[in-house]
Design an enzyme around this catalytic site. Structure first.
Site, PDB file in Angstrom:
ATOM      1  N   ARG A   1       0.846  -1.200   0.000  1.00 51.76           N
ATOM      2  CA  ARG A   1       0.000   0.000   0.000  1.00 51.76           C
ATOM      3  C   ARG A   1       0.880   1.248   0.000  1.00 51.76           C
ATOM      4  NH1 ARG A   1      -1.793   2.017   4.448  1.00 51.76           N
ATOM      5  NH2 ARG A   1      -2.498   0.086   5.422  1.00 51.76           N
TER       6      ARG A   1
ATOM      7  N   TYR B   1     -15.018  17.994 -16.038  1.00 50.84           N
ATOM      8  CA  TYR B   1     -15.451  16.599 -15.962  1.00 50.84           C
ATOM      9  C   TYR B   1     -16.537  16.463 -14.886  1.00 50.84           C
ATOM     10  CZ  TYR B   1     -15.567  11.690 -14.967  1.00 50.84           C
ATOM     11  OH  TYR B   1     -16.010  10.413 -14.740  1.00 50.84           O
TER      12      TYR B   1
ATOM     13  N   ASP C   1      -6.104  19.661 -14.798  1.00 53.72           N
ATOM     14  CA  ASP C   1      -6.501  18.345 -15.308  1.00 53.72           C
ATOM     15  C   ASP C   1      -6.073  18.302 -16.774  1.00 53.72           C
ATOM     16  OD1 ASP C   1      -7.807  16.128 -16.372  1.00 53.72           O
ATOM     17  OD2 ASP C   1      -9.616  16.407 -15.166  1.00 53.72           O
TER      18      ASP C   1
ATOM     19  N   LYS D   1      -7.800   6.949 -19.401  1.00 56.13           N
ATOM     20  CA  LYS D   1      -8.045   7.453 -20.743  1.00 56.13           C
ATOM     21  C   LYS D   1      -6.823   7.205 -21.642  1.00 56.13           C
ATOM     22  CE  LYS D   1     -11.827   8.587 -18.695  1.00 56.13           C
ATOM     23  NZ  LYS D   1     -12.085   9.890 -18.114  1.00 56.13           N
TER      24      LYS D   1
HETATM   25  C1  LIG Z   1     -12.494  10.429 -16.912  1.00 57.89           C
HETATM   26  C2  LIG Z   1     -12.034  11.749 -16.436  1.00 57.89           C
HETATM   27  C3  LIG Z   1     -11.793  11.983 -15.068  1.00 57.89           C
HETATM   28  C4  LIG Z   1     -12.076  10.943 -13.997  1.00 57.89           C
HETATM   29  O1  LIG Z   1     -11.281   9.809 -14.118  1.00 57.89           O
HETATM   30  P1  LIG Z   1     -11.742   8.310 -13.717  1.00 57.89           P
HETATM   31  O2  LIG Z   1     -10.555   7.513 -14.077  1.00 57.89           O
HETATM   32  O3  LIG Z   1     -12.976   8.010 -14.499  1.00 57.89           O
HETATM   33  O4  LIG Z   1     -12.025   8.321 -12.244  1.00 57.89           O
HETATM   34  C5  LIG Z   1     -11.302  13.230 -14.710  1.00 57.89           C
HETATM   35  N1  LIG Z   1     -11.085  14.201 -15.638  1.00 57.89           N
HETATM   36  C6  LIG Z   1     -11.322  14.006 -16.943  1.00 57.89           C
HETATM   37  C7  LIG Z   1     -11.060  15.121 -17.899  1.00 57.89           C
HETATM   38  C8  LIG Z   1     -11.807  12.781 -17.389  1.00 57.89           C
HETATM   39  O5  LIG Z   1     -12.061  12.610 -18.691  1.00 57.89           O
END
Ligand SMILES: *Cc1c(COP(=O)(O)O)cnc(C)c1O
Length: 371
Positions: free
Chosen positions: A47, A99, A170, A195
């Site tokens: 962890r 998001y 982000d 992604k």
């Molecule tokens: C998908 C996404 C998230 C969240 O990520 P998860 O892996 O689904 O928890 C945050 N920001 C953006 C721009 C995203 O496309």
């Protein structure tokens, strides 16, 4: 070193015991102590840290030009670690287009803990008006999801610095291949590695990369280790593997997206195409300054209302109707229906994650579906 080389080498540790060229997956949860009670390898319990996670964090650090990185079990867990690291009562400014899963997290889980405002962050006067004595963090997401709005990263940072406010970006849509916010002065970069980093729609993950190892970063590390929302060794291994092809995949996504956007912009059934690579994008000047590629995400507004936009989705065969993005296969989604009743996303908007199929096939599929 260039990004293609970093992507391949910075996360790989050949195995000293077997000579394996690729780092083995270390599934062990625990590590043996030496006679003195210490730990020769530095690993204690998975962890806290694990060799595959260390490799992943190393390559992420290098890709974004940062000082350290922390990997989490999802993008939302990475975002959560940022908000949990803030002192209760801190005021946070966020974009009105971001998001939706993270917007819901802040609204639902931090309502009694943080103060926050969701604003039109790209109007810098609006941003300045919302800064308060207890503002501690500005969250940006550029290009944004799903409207592909652009935030001028340098300008927001210069305003934030005047008030001693931290900036988190982000960077999921752009990836470090096309945009490196830390090099523009951001304090932290966040990604959903579900992604483009994963790239094959088969694992969940999230990451934070820091510009400097500050006390704040130490707190975030504590949330990672004590909170325990960590990725498995398998997921770390798969991410390290996928990241090796990230620069080439991103080039392919961007090339396809550019051609698809140009095709759709001329189509009589399409009202508007939102894509950073189109000179018609209202913020094209900023885009060219801070991005060196335009990514694989675009949104289209269909003429003829919500019913017609849903008809288009259902007539496509190569674009799968599904949420998420960044995989090698093309996906399309009626975004307003997943975002829920309080969404501001237009009812005719379709968000497209342009995959790596041949562009001629993608355009032919669109041509047939648009009719
Ligand atoms: C998908 C996404 C998230 C969240 O990520 P998860 O892996 O689904 O928890 C945050 N920001 C953006 C721009 C995203 O496309």
């Amino acid at each position: 070193m260039k990004i293609e080389t970093i992507a391949i080498h910075a996360g790989n540790v050949p195995d000293e015991v077997t000579g394996a060229v690729i780092q083995p997956i270390v599934m062990s949860t625990t590590f043996e102590r030496n006679a003195e009670g210490g730990y020769n390898s530095g690993y204690i319990y998975s962890r806290s840290s694990n060799p595959n996670r260390t490799s992943l964090e190393n390559v992420l650090t290098r890709l974004e030009g940062g000082a350290d990185a922390a990997a989490f079990s999802s993008g939302n867990a990475a975002g959560m670690a940022v908000f949990q690291s803030l002192k209760p009562g801190t005021h946070v400014i966020l974009p009105d287009d971001m998001y939706h899963g993270l917007r819901n997290q802040v609204k639902n889980l931090f309502a009694d803990i943080l103060e926050f405002d969701f604003i039109e962050i790209n109007d810098l006067d609006v941003l300045k008006q919302h800064i308060k004595p207890n503002t501690g963090l500005i969250w940006i997401e550029t290009p944004s999801n799903p409207l592909l709005k652009i935030t001028d990263i340098k300008k927001v940072i210069s305003i934030a610095k005047q008030h001693n406010i931290k900036v988190v970006c982000d960077n999921t849509f752009a990836t470090p291949v096309f945009q490196q916010p830390l090099l523009l002065g951001a304090d932290l970069v966040m990604h959903s590695s579900t992604k483009y980093f994963g790239g094959h729609s088969d694992l969940m993950g999230g990451v934070l990369i820091t510009a400097e190892k500050t006390d704040w970063w130490a707190k975030i590390r504590q949330v990672q280790e004590m909170g325990g929302a960590i990725p498995s060794p398998m997921d770390c291994y798969y991410l390290v593997r996928s990241i090796k092809t990230l620069p080439y995949r991103m080039d392919g996504h961007a090339k396809n997206a550019q051609l698809l956007a140009e095709y759709l912009e001329k189509h009589p059934k399409v009202e508007r195409v939102l894509y950073p690579g189109l000179p018609s994008h209202p913020q094209y000047d900023i885009i060219k300054q801070q991005m060196n590629g335009f990514g694989g995400m675009l949104s289209i507004l269909i003429k003829g209302g919500e019913e017609e936009s849903k008809r288009v989705i259902n007539s496509l065969t190569l674009f799968t109707q599904a949420t998420s993005l960044g995989g090698v296969e093309s996906l399309i989604e009626h975004r307003a229906s997943i975002e829920g009743p309080d969404t501001k996303t237009p009812r005719t908007l379709l968000r497209v994650s342009v995959g790596l199929e041949h562009i001629d096939d993608l355009i032919a599929d669109m041509e047939k579906a648009l009719g």
